[in-house]
Design a protein around this motif. Structure first.
Motif, PDB file in Angstrom:
ATOM      1  N   ASP A 140       0.800  -1.383  -0.067  1.00  8.43           N
ATOM      2  CA  ASP A 140       0.120   0.184   0.084  1.00  8.43           C
ATOM      3  C   ASP A 140       1.358   1.577  -0.436  1.00  8.43           C
ATOM      4  OD1 ASP A 140      -2.229  -1.271   0.125  1.00  8.43           O
ATOM      5  OD2 ASP A 140      -2.422  -0.815   2.108  1.00  8.43           O
TER       6      ASP A 140
ATOM      7  N   ARG B 235      -3.036   4.321  -0.901  1.00  6.38           N
ATOM      8  CA  ARG B 235      -3.671   3.285  -1.825  1.00  6.38           C
ATOM      9  C   ARG B 235      -3.430   1.917  -2.792  1.00  6.38           C
ATOM     10  NH1 ARG B 235      -6.154   7.737  -5.589  1.00  6.38           N
ATOM     11  NH2 ARG B 235      -5.053   9.379  -4.924  1.00  6.38           N
ATOM     12  N   ARG B 236      -3.979   0.864  -3.194  1.00 10.08           N
ATOM     13  CA  ARG B 236      -3.713   0.290  -3.568  1.00 10.08           C
ATOM     14  C   ARG B 236      -2.854  -0.142  -4.345  1.00 10.08           C
ATOM     15  NH1 ARG B 236      -6.719  -3.028   1.002  1.00 10.08           N
ATOM     16  NH2 ARG B 236      -5.239  -3.013   1.948  1.00 10.08           N
ATOM     17  N   GLN B 237      -3.088  -1.197  -5.304  1.00 11.43           N
ATOM     18  CA  GLN B 237      -2.501  -1.196  -6.804  1.00 11.43           C
ATOM     19  C   GLN B 237      -3.584  -0.948  -8.086  1.00 11.43           C
ATOM     20  OE1 GLN B 237      -1.115  -5.422  -6.909  1.00 11.43           O
ATOM     21  NE2 GLN B 237       0.232  -5.250  -6.929  1.00 11.43           N
ATOM     22  N   ASN B 238      -5.251  -1.108  -7.330  1.00  9.57           N
ATOM     23  CA  ASN B 238      -6.547  -0.454  -7.940  1.00  9.57           C
ATOM     24  C   ASN B 238      -6.417   1.471  -7.683  1.00  9.57           C
ATOM     25  OD1 ASN B 238      -7.300   0.244  -4.902  1.00  9.57           O
ATOM     26  ND2 ASN B 238      -8.696  -0.588  -5.725  1.00  9.57           N
TER      27      ASN B 238
ATOM     28  N   ARG C  41      -7.469   3.571  -6.061  1.00 10.15           N
ATOM     29  CA  ARG C  41      -8.032   4.028  -5.005  1.00 10.15           C
ATOM     30  C   ARG C  41      -7.641   4.618  -3.795  1.00 10.15           C
ATOM     31  NH1 ARG C  41     -13.891   1.431  -5.182  1.00 10.15           N
ATOM     32  NH2 ARG C  41     -13.854   3.043  -4.457  1.00 10.15           N
TER      33      ARG C  41
END
Length: 142
Positions: free
Chosen positions: A62, A97-100, A102
């Motif tokens: 993250d 933020r995560r890999q997506n 968001r």
């Protein structure tokens, strides 16, 4: 000489804020490293006994973007550490933020022990710190 005036003191006056500065501060058990692509800091490890790991909402990988509504983009590790550390048992809100891609927010209660008694991750150096201040400067865990 004016006999009604109190005697003059030399040197700095004691600060009423000194006890606040010296109060114990704790973290949440994160280890962070620079994330070059965003200018933020990436979570590289979680202390298994720390509040962040126990909460289960933060994962290695993250990327930290905010601490208590303050953007950390462009700040160094020491500056971010100062934002994360706080009084034992108090809460801190992180924007990650995560890999997506968001952004999501997590509110975590800080550990009950002062940061100096929590596990430390030190730079890989053979030299031992000669003072508690140097030891704290080498500490990388938040």
């Amino acid at each position: 000489a004016d006999r009604g005036s109190p005697p003059r003191r030399s040197g700095p006056l004691p600060s009423p804020l000194l006890p606040l500065v010296m109060a114990a501060r704790t973290g949440i058990g994160l280890t962070l490293a620079p994330h070059a692509a965003s200018g933020a800091l990436r979570v590289t490890a979680l202390d298994a006994d720390g509040p962040a790991a126990k909460g289960g909402l933060i994962l290695v990988g993250d990327v930290l973007h905010e601490v208590d509504d303050t953007s950390i983009i462009g700040l160094n590790g020491d500056q971010v550490r100062t934002l994360i550390l706080g009084p034992p048992g108090s809460a801190v809100t992180l924007g990650l933020r995560r890999q997506n891609g968001r952004l999501f927010y997590v509110r975590i209660q800080r550990a009950g022990k002062p940061a100096s008694s929590q596990p430390q991750v030190r730079a890989q150096s053979q030299q031992q710190p000669s003072s508690p201040q140097q030891s704290q400067q080498q500490q990388q865990q938040q």
